[in-house]
Structure formats: structure tokens, C-alpha cells
Enzyme design. Structure first.
Site, PDB file in Angstrom:
ATOM      1  N   HIS A   1      -2.990   1.423  -8.482  1.00 28.79           N
ATOM      2  CA  HIS A   1      -3.634   1.916  -7.253  1.00 28.79           C
ATOM      3  C   HIS A   1      -4.830   2.835  -7.514  1.00 28.79           C
ATOM      4  O   HIS A   1      -5.010   3.851  -6.842  1.00 28.79           O
ATOM      5  CB  HIS A   1      -2.623   2.641  -6.373  1.00 28.79           C
ATOM      6  CG  HIS A   1      -1.547   1.758  -5.806  1.00 28.79           C
ATOM      7  ND1 HIS A   1      -1.747   0.425  -5.530  1.00 28.79           N
ATOM      8  CD2 HIS A   1      -0.255   2.026  -5.461  1.00 28.79           C
ATOM      9  CE1 HIS A   1      -0.625  -0.088  -5.032  1.00 28.79           C
ATOM     10  NE2 HIS A   1       0.297   0.847  -4.985  1.00 28.79           N
TER      11      HIS A   1
ATOM     12  N   HIS B   1      -1.473   1.405   2.252  1.00 25.64           N
ATOM     13  CA  HIS B   1      -0.114   1.464   1.699  1.00 25.64           C
ATOM     14  C   HIS B   1       0.866   2.122   2.681  1.00 25.64           C
ATOM     15  O   HIS B   1       1.691   2.938   2.284  1.00 25.64           O
ATOM     16  CB  HIS B   1      -0.136   2.243   0.375  1.00 25.64           C
ATOM     17  CG  HIS B   1       0.927   1.840  -0.587  1.00 25.64           C
ATOM     18  ND1 HIS B   1       2.265   1.797  -0.241  1.00 25.64           N
ATOM     19  CD2 HIS B   1       0.868   1.458  -1.890  1.00 25.64           C
ATOM     20  CE1 HIS B   1       2.977   1.425  -1.287  1.00 25.64           C
ATOM     21  NE2 HIS B   1       2.142   1.203  -2.310  1.00 25.64           N
TER      22      HIS B   1
ATOM     23  N   GLU C   1       1.363  -5.036   1.802  1.00 20.24           N
ATOM     24  CA  GLU C   1       0.026  -4.625   1.372  1.00 20.24           C
ATOM     25  C   GLU C   1      -0.828  -5.874   1.122  1.00 20.24           C
ATOM     26  O   GLU C   1      -0.642  -6.586   0.138  1.00 20.24           O
ATOM     27  CB  GLU C   1       0.118  -3.801   0.094  1.00 20.24           C
ATOM     28  CG  GLU C   1       1.029  -2.588   0.197  1.00 20.24           C
ATOM     29  CD  GLU C   1       1.581  -2.188  -1.163  1.00 20.24           C
ATOM     30  OE1 GLU C   1       0.772  -1.790  -2.030  1.00 20.24           O
ATOM     31  OE2 GLU C   1       2.804  -2.284  -1.363  1.00 20.24           O
TER      32      GLU C   1
END
Length: 344
Positions: A109, A178, A309
Site C-alpha cells: 500500500h 481501503h 478494494e
């Protein structure tokens, strides 16, 4: 009609530059959503049940301090590259790039300080808010000055999230939000009674560090076949699964398409996910452990939320047969995801 309001939410700690964090409240007759200029975080998302009662269906914190401390990316926009890059390494034009490792041997991420941990510049729109930031060349090890715009707009029962970016050097990019959802309401326990379907004929098997092996496997005859709705708890038991944290491979194309649907029978709440992205990571909150104090002093145990996601496939920068994840100078990255809420 959508109304948009802004208010102060707090200040960043002095060691983080001390900037002011604002909260933007988007409200229609059916949906109310609150979004921060820090990390473009969705802190609240209220929708109606079949009796017309509003509940907040996303996990998060009551204060800015909760979001500035370590947490599992609640509600945030993550980037430059969502999901995992193996060993935090990739090669571009003969040059090797090393990223920060923040997930075992991998980069996750965006790395140590990704897009979820920075202040964005907001601009109020008639029915939403647009956030901008410049990610400088070399940030977290990524090449190129990257200009990024994230736009949230609310129209009746539909929340749209649009991501745009332009770069000065070729760079991998994959942006997603997220948010952790529980259609019974945040803090109300496990999501085992949710019924979920995902429009995907294949998924990506992963190794023990959650990196795709490179195989694109058919869902047919496996626990990953979610093309028809399954009740989550019973499905996990039937296939002896500890939970999901996998990319499902969507039908390719740049057009909007329905890719996932979640229904919560006790409240009647339904959420549809539509997107232009090539993949969707279905995650069942396997790493939640009840240790975080959430909104209203709620605790969030394992499997008390799910994430859907929309993004490019994980580690695509190292897998040439995966969908292209590279953005070149002169091109525009442009993807949209729509969350549509209703009751049944």
C-alpha cells in the site's frame, strides 16, 4: 440533492508539519459520508436499512489521533501502488528500484508513508470534494513527480470515487480506497451473515507472504467461486478457509461494470460495487484482533468487516502477463469506482 459541508477535524502533530485536517460531509436523502483531507479517509458512511434507519457501516475512529497512529488503513486511499510488491523491488528501463518494506519481505500500500498518511489539498465541488497532491520524484522509492487527484461525489444512493494521475517519469500506479464495511453497522460483530457475490471467473493464488504466484486460476469448483451469492460464514466453514485476502480477476475493459454485491438479510442493506478497474481484492478483516478502540469505543475482532478494494492486480509491476500497471509521461491514469447502496 447533495449538500456539502466542511469543518475542522484536528491538527497534525508538530512532527508531521502541524497542518489543519478538514472533514467534508456529503449528504443526500439516502447516504451521508464524511471524508478527511488526511489520507482522503472515509471516516463515516451512513446508509438506511429497510426500516429507513441510518447506521454507520464503515470502521474507523472518532478522532484524528486514531488515524495518525498505526492502523490497518481504515477508509484511506492507498498508493502509489495498492496491495503488495514482492520484496519491494521492481525494474524499469533497466534500472532497479527498491521500496520500503512494511509487510514482511514485501512493500504494501505505498510503503512506510503512503498516500494514506499525508495531507491532501481539498476543493469543494457542488456534489462532492476533490483532493490533490504532488507525490515527489523518489517518494517511498518511486520514480517521477506524480500529480494525483481523488474525487468523491455523492448522487442520491451512489458514491463515486474517481482517481486521476499524471507523471513526469514512467512509474507503477494503482490506487484504491481501503474502507472496511459491516452492513449491520460498524462495531456490531462478525460479517458471517453477509451474502456476497463477485463477478470473477478467475482469481490469483498467493504464496505464504500473500504475493501472487503468477498463476491465474479458475474459480470453478473452488471456494473462490463467488459468482453466485454465498453466506460468508457458512462458505468459509464449508471450504475450510480462514478468510479471504485475494485478488479476483475482473472482466477486462475500461467501461463501468458491476463487479460485486453484498447483501445483509437482517437489515436489508445492499451494497453494489461497480468499477473500471481490472481487479478487486476481497479481504475479510483477517488481521483485525479486537485491540483497536474504534468509533463509540467499539472493538473490531477478526472477521468483523470486509473490504472490496478495486485496483490493479498485486505485484503486476513484476508480472508482465498481468494487466499493465505502468503510467508513462503524457498519459493519464483515470479509474472510477462506484458504491451503490439500496435495501431489499
Amino acid at each position: 440533492m447533495t449538500t456539502v459541508r466542511r469543518e475542522a477535524f484536528g491538527r497534525m502533530p508538530p512532527e508531521e508539519g502541524g497542518g489543519e485536517v478538514e472533514k467534508f460531509i456529503l449528504e443526500s436523502d439516502s447516504v451521508r459520508v464524511e471524508i478527511l483531507s488526511f489520507g482522503c479517509i472515509i471516516t463515516t458512511l451512513e446508509t438506511k436499512d429497510r426500516d429507513g434507519q441510518f447506521s454507520d457501516i464503515v470502521l474507523g475512529f472518532d478522532t484524528l489521533e486514531g488515524y495518525t497512529r498505526k492502523h490497518p488503513f481504515f477508509g484511506a486511499v492507498v498508493g502509489r501502488v495498492a496491495n503488495r510488491i514482492a520484496n519491494g523491488r521492481f525494474k524499469l528501463d533497466g534500472k532497479e528500484y527498491q521500496l520500503f518494506l512494511n509487510n514482511g519481505p514485501n512493500s504494501l500500500h505505498g510503503g512506510g508513508k503512503g498516500f494514506d498518511k499525508v495531507l491532501w489539498s481539498p476543493q469543494v465541488l457542488p456534489n462532492g470534494v476533490r483532493f490533490f497532491r504532488l507525490s515527489p520524484d523518489g517518494e517511498e522509492g518511486y520514480p517521477g513527480d506524480l500529480k494525483v487527484w481523488v474525487t468523491y461525489t455523492l448522487s442520491d444512493r451512489e458514491l463515486a470515487i474517481n482517481y486521476q494521475a499524471q507523471t513526469s517519469k514512467t512509474t507503477p500506479i494503482s490506487l484504491t480506497n481501503h474502507a472496511y464495511f459491516n452492513l449491520a453497522g460498524q462495531g456490531s460483530g462478525y460479517v458471517y451473515d453477509h451474502k456476497i457475490s463477485i463477478e470473477a471467473d478467475s482469481y490469483l493464488p498467493v504464496d505464504d507472504t500473500k504475493i501472487p504466484t503468477g498463476e491465474v486460476a479458475a474459480v470453478q469448483g473452488t471456494g473462490f467461486d463467488l459468482r453466485q451469492p454465498v453466506e460468508l460464514g457458512k462458505h468459509l466453514q464449508k471450504f475450510h478457509l480462514d478468510g479471504f485476502d485475494h485478488n479476483f480477476c475482473l472482466h477486462q475493459g475500461q467501461n463501468r461494470r458491476l463487479v460485486a454485491r453484498v447483501f445483509h438479510p437482517p437489515t436489508g442493506r445492499t451494497m453494489e460495487v461497480h468499477t473500471t478497474q481490472p481487479g478487486i481484492q476481497f479481504y475479510t478483516g483477517n488481521n483485525l484482533d479486537g485491540s483497536l478502540k474504534g468509533k463509540g469505543a467499539a472493538t473490531y475482532p477478526k472477521h468483523s468487516a470486509f473490504c472490496l478494494e478495486t485496483q490493479n492486480w498485486p505485484d503486476a509491476v513484476n508480472k508482465p502477463h498481468f494487466p499493465n500497471v505502468l503510467l508513462h509521461p503524457g498519459e493519464e491514469y483515470n479509474h472510477t469506482t462506484w458504491l451503490v447502496f439500496s435495501t431489499a
